[in-house]
Design a protein around this motif. Sequence first.
Motif, PDB file in Angstrom:
ATOM      1  N   HIS A  97       0.822  -1.229   0.000  1.00 45.21           N
ATOM      2  CA  HIS A  97       0.000   0.000   0.000  1.00 45.21           C
ATOM      3  C   HIS A  97       0.850   1.271   0.000  1.00 45.21           C
ATOM      4  O   HIS A  97       0.563   2.224   0.706  1.00 45.21           O
ATOM      5  N   ARG A  98       1.918   1.270  -0.714  1.00 45.39           N
ATOM      6  CA  ARG A  98       2.766   2.469  -0.814  1.00 45.39           C
ATOM      7  C   ARG A  98       2.797   2.941  -2.261  1.00 45.39           C
ATOM      8  O   ARG A  98       2.536   2.186  -3.186  1.00 45.39           O
ATOM      9  N   MET A  99       3.147   4.202  -2.452  1.00 38.43           N
ATOM     10  CA  MET A  99       3.396   4.686  -3.814  1.00 38.43           C
ATOM     11  C   MET A  99       4.870   4.462  -4.118  1.00 38.43           C
ATOM     12  O   MET A  99       5.741   4.782  -3.291  1.00 38.43           O
ATOM     13  N   LEU A 100       5.145   3.880  -5.267  1.00 37.54           N
ATOM     14  CA  LEU A 100       6.523   3.569  -5.649  1.00 37.54           C
ATOM     15  C   LEU A 100       6.941   4.500  -6.787  1.00 37.54           C
ATOM     16  O   LEU A 100       6.114   5.134  -7.426  1.00 37.54           O
ATOM     17  N   ARG A 101       8.237   4.523  -7.050  1.00 35.86           N
ATOM     18  CA  ARG A 101       8.723   5.250  -8.244  1.00 35.86           C
ATOM     19  C   ARG A 101       9.187   4.201  -9.225  1.00 35.86           C
ATOM     20  O   ARG A 101       9.990   3.327  -8.902  1.00 35.86           O
ATOM     21  N   CYS A 102       8.615   4.287 -10.442  1.00 39.53           N
ATOM     22  CA  CYS A 102       9.005   3.348 -11.500  1.00 39.53           C
ATOM     23  C   CYS A 102       9.827   4.119 -12.519  1.00 39.53           C
ATOM     24  O   CYS A 102       9.363   5.138 -13.051  1.00 39.53           O
ATOM     25  N   VAL A 118      12.399   1.703  -8.502  1.00 41.29           N
ATOM     26  CA  VAL A 118      13.632   2.167  -7.844  1.00 41.29           C
ATOM     27  C   VAL A 118      13.232   2.764  -6.499  1.00 41.29           C
ATOM     28  O   VAL A 118      12.374   3.659  -6.454  1.00 41.29           O
ATOM     29  N   CYS A 119      13.832   2.266  -5.414  1.00 43.39           N
ATOM     30  CA  CYS A 119      13.453   2.754  -4.091  1.00 43.39           C
ATOM     31  C   CYS A 119      14.085   4.132  -3.845  1.00 43.39           C
ATOM     32  O   CYS A 119      15.009   4.540  -4.567  1.00 43.39           O
ATOM     33  N   ALA A 120      13.590   4.810  -2.792  1.00 42.04           N
ATOM     34  CA  ALA A 120      14.034   6.181  -2.521  1.00 42.04           C
ATOM     35  C   ALA A 120      15.552   6.236  -2.316  1.00 42.04           C
ATOM     36  O   ALA A 120      16.213   7.165  -2.783  1.00 42.04           O
ATOM     37  N   PHE A 171       8.107   7.676 -12.637  1.00 39.22           N
ATOM     38  CA  PHE A 171       6.740   8.123 -12.382  1.00 39.22           C
ATOM     39  C   PHE A 171       6.204   7.333 -11.194  1.00 39.22           C
ATOM     40  O   PHE A 171       6.736   6.282 -10.833  1.00 39.22           O
ATOM     41  N   LEU A 172       5.140   7.880 -10.604  1.00 41.06           N
ATOM     42  CA  LEU A 172       4.563   7.238  -9.423  1.00 41.06           C
ATOM     43  C   LEU A 172       3.692   6.058  -9.826  1.00 41.06           C
ATOM     44  O   LEU A 172       2.950   6.135 -10.817  1.00 41.06           O
TER      45      LEU A 172
END
Lengths: 202, 255
Positions: free
Chosen positions: B169-174, B182-184, B194-195
């Motif tokens: 349930h998290r927003m990720l960056r693709c 790719v993680c923070a 993008f999210l």
Amino acid sequence: MAVPPALARLVDALKRLPGVGTRTAERLAFHLLRAPHDETHELAEALLALQDAVVACSTCHNLAESDPCSLCSDPDREHARLLVVEQPRDVTAFEEAGWKGLYHVLLGHVSPLEGVEAKDLTLSALVDRVSGGSVSEVIVATNPDYEGDATALHIVRALDGQPVQVSRIARGVASGSAIEYSNSAMLSDALAGRVNLEGGGR
Amino acid sequence: MGRVTTEALALRRTPFGETSQIAEFLTRSHGRLSVILKGVHRPRARKGGGVDLLDHSMLTWFSRRNSRAMPQLVERRVLSHHPKLRANVELLQIGEFLVELLRTLTPEDQPVPRVFDLAVATLQALEAGPPSQALGPIVLAAQGGILRLGGFEPVLDRCVVCERRPEAHRMLRCDPGRGGIVCAGCREGRDDSFLLSTTAAEGLRRLARTDPRELEGVALPAELENSMRRASERLLVQVLERQLRCRVPLRERVA
């Protein structure tokens, strides 16, 4: 052997034609070189006249020598019936088959794979013609293939709500062929488009 | 010289002379290959009529070892012409999208039987006349599956750099350029990421492993489907390094 520049120029020009490679271009060029003077002159004049004399009819978009074309301006044809075809050469085929109505040439078919969309065809001109009120029947005669089917569906969508009867030419087993040579698609099309035989059964 | 018989889907056809065709097929046993169909437009041709796009057929030809000549088809039996697909504009557009995907992402002369089976399954799913809300999942399953089987699948279940799995349930960056999530901690300054929600990422991963025929009754929430579709389009552009001519023929769904 050094080729005279005039001959080389002709070979280069002929090579630009579809289906003509270097060998064929050379063969044609040497043929023209040996041909009688009158014959080459006639060909040259015909080529020059082609671009000047041939225009697209602003009504049906067929190729013609006048605008409107001789078919659109012929009072003896059935002006209420419109046959929609993909290419000008399809008009020739239907003329040979004896069609007496008018035509609308789309100048292509819908094919995203070839970069052709519905807006690239003369579909809006078809809608304008039909909404003019003088047409009562539109017969879609696009090719019975994937692009032809897509184009036919786009025509049906474009004419939705217009007061015309819209139909599509029959498809299936080709005349002169035989059942055993037909594939399953042809046979299922033929079954779907079967016609009643007058006088038979009930 | 050996006789070859295999299933095939037609991806391209070109007129050849007055009565013949050259057609490109995705075959089950020989990958993508072109063959000549001589005299196929003659009224009494024995090769089952002209080839049309996406025709599913059984082909037979003779292959010559060490010959670079284009094989000549000796027999063709049409298995399906997809009549229902051909009666619906949206399905026809999806069919063309599938053709372009297969032309672009399958190698010549190398068998890719699982890609072939997926393409056939996709066509069968479309031919079954699914409700319009099931079209999105079917297209995403086809596209994701073809990318996965071709070795182009983006990494969507863990960070592509450190391999750490994201929390639910998290927003990720693709980041398409780096091949997936790719993680923070692994992001490097400005990128093209993008999210993407974990639900959308997991949905794309699952659909890429799902038989499209099982998706007939599946409808995704509109917002989720829209975000999955946008993400898959960007990931596809990254793989191909261009847009497809046949864009994914699905409209944004309204919630």
